[in-house]
Write an enzyme that holds these catalytic residues in place. Structure first.
Site, PDB file in Angstrom:
ATOM      1  N   ASN A 130      51.503  40.176  40.762  1.00  0.00           N
ATOM      2  CA  ASN A 130      50.772  40.585  41.822  1.00  0.00           C
ATOM      3  C   ASN A 130      51.636  40.905  42.340  1.00  0.00           C
ATOM      4  O   ASN A 130      52.957  40.964  42.601  1.00  0.00           O
ATOM      5  CB  ASN A 130      50.278  39.392  42.123  1.00  0.00           C
ATOM      6  CG  ASN A 130      51.281  37.765  42.834  1.00  0.00           C
ATOM      7  OD1 ASN A 130      52.039  38.108  43.568  1.00  0.00           O
ATOM      8  ND2 ASN A 130      52.010  37.112  42.112  1.00  0.00           N
ATOM      9  N   CYS A 188      45.602  42.207  35.729  1.00  0.00           N
ATOM     10  CA  CYS A 188      44.835  41.869  34.260  1.00  0.00           C
ATOM     11  C   CYS A 188      43.874  40.914  33.833  1.00  0.00           C
ATOM     12  O   CYS A 188      42.835  40.907  33.193  1.00  0.00           O
ATOM     13  CB  CYS A 188      46.019  41.127  33.413  1.00  0.00           C
ATOM     14  SG  CYS A 188      46.999  42.451  33.513  1.00  0.00           S
ATOM     15  N   CYS A 340      30.166  40.433  40.490  1.00  0.00           N
ATOM     16  CA  CYS A 340      31.231  40.429  39.877  1.00  0.00           C
ATOM     17  C   CYS A 340      31.660  39.441  38.733  1.00  0.00           C
ATOM     18  O   CYS A 340      30.856  38.181  38.583  1.00  0.00           O
ATOM     19  CB  CYS A 340      31.863  41.683  40.291  1.00  0.00           C
ATOM     20  SG  CYS A 340      32.958  41.129  40.845  1.00  0.00           S
TER      21      CYS A 340
END
Ligand SMILES: [Zn+2]
Length: 382
Positions: A130, A188, A340
């Protein structure tokens, strides 16, 4: 400090290399490395450094092992799921080489503790996933004059470099002065990653560490190595220190660690509001689906491949990438709940639709992952 007979046997393939030899192996043994992150990159880094005989290895990771980590984080086994990663890492490392002193740091590295954590080590290796931690690691290493062996991965692409302004090279900020706006670069977890990719990039990082220790070869200082696994191609960019860099430049303005969550535009941790004004909970989604008379439509903006893995019955799919061409299929006056995977892409879709004149929009907080956790565990998490 002499090597024992066991050590001489263990490291014999090193000892017969003129570039390593007895002197080089002793250097490796007297070196300490701090590995930030015991995940995809941290796995090969820690395992190869341990096998190579590094003296001391600090492992910082606050997280626990998740099933979805095992596809690439080879430090951890099926039996480690749910256990702290740093502890699991120590056991694997000492299984390879009991002679390595492993320091378990089962904590989150922050602006408050980073300097104290990093200070005792010779070299730092960045295995983070991150931006806040990456900038934090960079700045702390520049301030403490420690080489920062960098790697990052996404999908099929990876990159690696060595940042060490005190040795003449640039730092991470010279390369990327500003973090990307939050939500524009998927993680990821959001975008996926080929399982062996961190194996390749992490092994390059471990190689660079050994070269730094031995003082051999030409290091990645001043070079950014780019790798694409699909094309199986390496490229390289020349990097120069930026004299205007706010931390390693000629007139640095950053002289101590800052708030990196804020710098990267991310509010994490307990300070995060429970529910933003544009968000709804998965409980509200269930209520909407159970009561068609409410007139609320739920739209899934993930990719078709993801929809095939897991979806919620009664929810139609318009992938985010197709939204610009297909938003006319939706009624701008209807209440829409956008779904999502984790709630990041749905916010993007919301902002796009708002620009197109849609009035009643909500993004589903936590996405289908939250749906699986809180409403219907039969929907698989991925
Ligand atoms: Zn710099």
């Amino acid at each position: 400090m002499e090597l024992s007979n066991d050590e001489i046997r263990r490291y014999s393939r090193h000892l017969i290399l003129p570039e390593v030899g007895l002197a080089g192996q002793k250097k490796i043994r007297s070196t300490s490395v701090l590995c930030i992150g015991a995940g995809g990159l941290g796995s090969p880094i820690a395992m190869y450094l341990a096998a190579a005989g590094i003296g001391k290895l600090g492992i910082v990771d606050f997280d626990t092992v998740d099933f979805s980590n095992l596809q690439r984080q080879i430090l951890h086994t099926d039996a480690d799921v749910g256990r702290p990663k740093a502890q699991s890492a120590k056991e694997t490392i000492n299984g390879i080489n009991p002679g390595v002193e492993v320091i378990v740091l089962n904590t989150r590295i922050t602006s408050e503790n980073a300097l104290d954590i990093i200070r005792p080590y010779d070299i730092v290796v960045d295995g983070t996933d991150n931006f806040p931690t990456r900038y934090l690691t960079n700045d702390a290493c520049v301030l403490l004059k420690k080489p920062n062996v960098y790697g990052s991965i996404f999908r099929f692409d990876g990159q690696a470099s060595v940042f060490a302004p005190h040795l003449g090279g640039p730092c991470y900020r010279c390369l990327y002065p500003e973090p990307p706006p939050p939500g524009t670069v998927p993680s990821c977890a959001e975008g996926g990653v080929l399982g062996v990719l961190p194996g390749i990039i992490g092994t390059i990082q471990a190689t660079e560490i050994l070269k730094l220790v031995l003082g051999r070869g030409s290091s990645l200082i001043g070079r950014l190595l780019l790798f694409n696994a699909l094309d199986m191609k390496f490229r390289e960019l020349k990097l120069r220190r930026d004299p205007e860099c706010p931390i390693c430049g000629d007139h640095p303005t950053i002289k101590e660690l800052i708030d990196y969550e804020q710098f990267c535009g991310i509010a994490l941790g307990p300070a995060r509001p429970a529910l933003a004004p544009d968000e709804v909970t998965v409980q509200e989604v269930k209520r909407a689906l159970d009561n068609p008379s409410l007139g609320i439509k739920v739209v899934d903006v993930r990719e078709p491949d993801e929809y095939e893995i897991a979806h919620v019955e009664g929810v139609s799919l318009i992938p985010l990438g197709e939204l610009a061409n297909r938003f006319t299929e939706l009624d701008p006056n209807q209440q829409l709940y956008i779904l999502c995977k984790g709630g990041v892409r749905s916010l993007k879709a919301l902002n796009f639709l708002r620009q197109q004149g849609f009035k009643y929009l909500k993004s589903v907080k936590g996405g289908i992952t939250a749906w699986s956790e809180e409403i219907d565990s039969k929907v698989p998490r991925y």
